[in-house]
Design a protein around this motif. Sequence first.
Motif, PDB file in Angstrom:
ATOM      1  N   ALA A 137       0.834  -1.204   0.000  1.00 38.44           N
ATOM      2  CA  ALA A 137       0.000   0.000   0.000  1.00 38.44           C
ATOM      3  C   ALA A 137       0.872   1.259   0.000  1.00 38.44           C
ATOM      4  N   ARG A 138       0.248   2.377  -0.355  1.00 39.88           N
ATOM      5  CA  ARG A 138       0.881   3.695  -0.281  1.00 39.88           C
ATOM      6  C   ARG A 138       0.165   4.452   0.836  1.00 39.88           C
ATOM      7  N   VAL A 139       0.874   4.640   1.933  1.00 37.87           N
ATOM      8  CA  VAL A 139       0.269   5.200   3.146  1.00 37.87           C
ATOM      9  C   VAL A 139       0.925   6.542   3.444  1.00 37.87           C
ATOM     10  N   THR A 140       0.131   7.589   3.485  1.00 33.04           N
ATOM     11  CA  THR A 140       0.612   8.931   3.799  1.00 33.04           C
ATOM     12  C   THR A 140      -0.313   9.550   4.836  1.00 33.04           C
ATOM     13  N   ASP A 141       0.222   9.872   6.000  1.00 35.07           N
ATOM     14  CA  ASP A 141      -0.535  10.518   7.076  1.00 35.07           C
ATOM     15  C   ASP A 141      -1.628   9.595   7.613  1.00 35.07           C
ATOM     16  N   LEU A 142      -1.202   8.622   8.426  1.00 34.30           N
ATOM     17  CA  LEU A 142      -2.106   7.686   9.085  1.00 34.30           C
ATOM     18  C   LEU A 142      -1.830   7.739  10.585  1.00 34.30           C
ATOM     19  N   LEU A 143      -2.870   8.040  11.358  1.00 30.99           N
ATOM     20  CA  LEU A 143      -2.788   8.076  12.815  1.00 30.99           C
ATOM     21  C   LEU A 143      -3.659   6.960  13.373  1.00 30.99           C
ATOM     22  N   ILE A 144      -3.054   6.054  14.155  1.00 27.56           N
ATOM     23  CA  ILE A 144      -3.776   4.958  14.802  1.00 27.56           C
ATOM     24  C   ILE A 144      -3.665   5.185  16.299  1.00 27.56           C
ATOM     25  N   GLU A 145      -4.807   5.372  16.959  1.00 27.46           N
ATOM     26  CA  GLU A 145      -4.813   5.842  18.338  1.00 27.46           C
ATOM     27  C   GLU A 145      -5.764   5.013  19.195  1.00 27.46           C
ATOM     28  N   GLY A 146      -5.250   4.539  20.333  1.00 31.86           N
ATOM     29  CA  GLY A 146      -6.084   3.822  21.276  1.00 31.86           C
ATOM     30  C   GLY A 146      -6.649   2.527  20.728  1.00 31.86           C
ATOM     31  N   CYS A 147      -5.858   1.801  19.954  1.00 31.21           N
ATOM     32  CA  CYS A 147      -6.338   0.597  19.277  1.00 31.21           C
ATOM     33  C   CYS A 147      -5.553  -0.642  19.719  1.00 31.21           C
ATOM     34  N   SER A 148      -6.194  -1.783  19.583  1.00 33.55           N
ATOM     35  CA  SER A 148      -5.552  -3.078  19.788  1.00 33.55           C
ATOM     36  C   SER A 148      -5.539  -3.803  18.448  1.00 33.55           C
ATOM     37  N   LEU A 149      -4.345  -4.217  17.989  1.00 41.05           N
ATOM     38  CA  LEU A 149      -4.185  -4.884  16.706  1.00 41.05           C
ATOM     39  C   LEU A 149      -3.428  -6.184  16.913  1.00 41.05           C
ATOM     40  N   GLU A 150      -3.907  -7.263  16.321  1.00 43.12           N
ATOM     41  CA  GLU A 150      -3.177  -8.518  16.402  1.00 43.12           C
ATOM     42  C   GLU A 150      -1.958  -8.492  15.486  1.00 43.12           C
ATOM     43  N   GLU A 151      -2.102  -7.933  14.289  1.00 40.65           N
ATOM     44  CA  GLU A 151      -0.963  -7.826  13.373  1.00 40.65           C
ATOM     45  C   GLU A 151      -1.159  -6.643  12.442  1.00 40.65           C
ATOM     46  N   LEU A 152      -0.113  -5.833  12.305  1.00 39.76           N
ATOM     47  CA  LEU A 152      -0.077  -4.740  11.339  1.00 39.76           C
ATOM     48  C   LEU A 152       0.980  -5.086  10.306  1.00 39.76           C
ATOM     49  N   ASP A 153       0.530  -5.390   9.097  1.00 37.19           N
ATOM     50  CA  ASP A 153       1.413  -5.870   8.036  1.00 37.19           C
ATOM     51  C   ASP A 153       1.654  -4.743   7.032  1.00 37.19           C
ATOM     52  N   LEU A 154       2.870  -4.194   7.063  1.00 39.58           N
ATOM     53  CA  LEU A 154       3.275  -3.128   6.144  1.00 39.58           C
ATOM     54  C   LEU A 154       4.310  -3.642   5.137  1.00 39.58           C
ATOM     55  N   GLY A 155       4.358  -4.938   4.939  1.00 38.59           N
ATOM     56  CA  GLY A 155       5.346  -5.516   4.033  1.00 38.59           C
ATOM     57  C   GLY A 155       5.273  -4.912   2.638  1.00 38.59           C
ATOM     58  N   GLY A 156       6.395  -4.380   2.162  1.00 38.00           N
ATOM     59  CA  GLY A 156       6.467  -3.817   0.821  1.00 38.00           C
ATOM     60  C   GLY A 156       5.717  -2.520   0.653  1.00 38.00           C
ATOM     61  N   ALA A 157       5.191  -1.948   1.729  1.00 34.86           N
ATOM     62  CA  ALA A 157       4.431  -0.698   1.638  1.00 34.86           C
ATOM     63  C   ALA A 157       5.376   0.506   1.591  1.00 34.86           C
ATOM     64  N   THR A 158       4.858   1.615   1.080  1.00 34.92           N
ATOM     65  CA  THR A 158       5.557   2.896   1.138  1.00 34.92           C
ATOM     66  C   THR A 158       4.821   3.760   2.149  1.00 34.92           C
ATOM     67  N   VAL A 159       5.484   4.077   3.244  1.00 37.08           N
ATOM     68  CA  VAL A 159       4.829   4.714   4.381  1.00 37.08           C
ATOM     69  C   VAL A 159       5.494   6.056   4.682  1.00 37.08           C
ATOM     70  N   THR A 160       4.684   7.100   4.759  1.00 35.83           N
ATOM     71  CA  THR A 160       5.146   8.434   5.124  1.00 35.83           C
ATOM     72  C   THR A 160       4.242   8.992   6.221  1.00 35.83           C
ATOM     73  N   ARG A 161       4.797   9.212   7.368  1.00 34.81           N
ATOM     74  CA  ARG A 161       4.082   9.770   8.521  1.00 34.81           C
ATOM     75  C   ARG A 161       2.919   8.875   8.970  1.00 34.81           C
ATOM     76  N   LEU A 162       3.303   7.765   9.627  1.00 31.72           N
ATOM     77  CA  LEU A 162       2.342   6.895  10.304  1.00 31.72           C
ATOM     78  C   LEU A 162       2.710   6.895  11.777  1.00 31.72           C
ATOM     79  N   ARG A 163       1.743   7.172  12.646  1.00 32.73           N
ATOM     80  CA  ARG A 163       2.022   7.248  14.077  1.00 32.73           C
ATOM     81  C   ARG A 163       1.065   6.355  14.850  1.00 32.73           C
ATOM     82  N   LEU A 164       1.616   5.607  15.816  1.00 34.89           N
ATOM     83  CA  LEU A 164       0.829   4.837  16.769  1.00 34.89           C
ATOM     84  C   LEU A 164       0.799   5.588  18.092  1.00 34.89           C
TER      85      LEU A 164
END
Length: 224
Positions: A137-164
Motif C-alpha cells: 500500500a501507499r500510506v501517507t498521514d495515518l494516525l492509529i490511536e487507542g487501538c488493539s491490533l493482532e498484526e499490522l502488516d506493512l510488508g512492501g508498503a511505502t509509508v510516510t508519517r504513520l504514528r501509533l
Amino acid sequence: MASSPRRPSSDPSAPRVAPVRLAGLLDGTIEDLRIADYHDGVRFADLDVTGVDLADVQFSGCAIERVTTRAAALRGARLMDSTITGLEAPVIDAPSTFWRDVEIRSSRSGSADLYDAEVRSVHIADSKLGYINLRGARVTDLLIEGCSLEELDLGGATVTRLRLVDCRVGTLDVTRATLSDLDLRGGEFSAVRGLESLRGAIIGEHQLAEFGPLFAAALGVRIE
C-alpha cells in the motif's frame, strides 16, 4: 459537509490529519447501497449489509454508523471526507481501495485486506482490529490511536508519517517496506518482522530494551 482546515504541527513527523466535519446529511437505505455506486452527503446507520457488494462504490462526505456485515466487499472502493463509527465486520475485503480524509472510530474487525490500497490522511481510533494487511500500500498521514491490533502488516508498503498512539500490536511486519517517519513510540509490540527494513522509523528510549533482543536475533547475536 467539509473537512476542517489542517492544523499546523510543530512536529514534522506527525501525520497531517484533521477532524472530518459533516452536516446536512440525508438518510440512506440498504436499497440505496444495492443500486447506486456513488453516494454524496448520505448517512447510512443501523444497517446489516451482509451480502451487499460495494466493490468500486464511491462515498464522499458520508457517515457510516453502526453498520454490521459478515464480510465487507469493498474491492476498489473510494472513501473521501467520510466517517465510520461502530462498524462490526469480521472480514473486510478492500484491496486497491482509496481512502482520503477518513475517520474510523469504535469499530471491530478480525481481518482487513487493504493491500495495494492508497491511504491519505486517515485517523483510526478506539478500535479493536485483528490482521490489518497493508502490503504494497501507499500510506501517507495515518494516525492509529487507542487501538488493539493482532498484526499490522506493512510488508512492501511505502509509508510516510504513520504514528501509533497508545496502541498494542501483536506483530508488526515491515519487511521490504520503505519508511519515512513511522513513529512507533506509542506502541507496545510482541514481535517485529523485517527489522532490517526499519530505517526511517522512530522509537523511544524506553523501547530500546524491548527491541534489543529482536535486533540481536535478527543479527544472529547471542545475549548471555
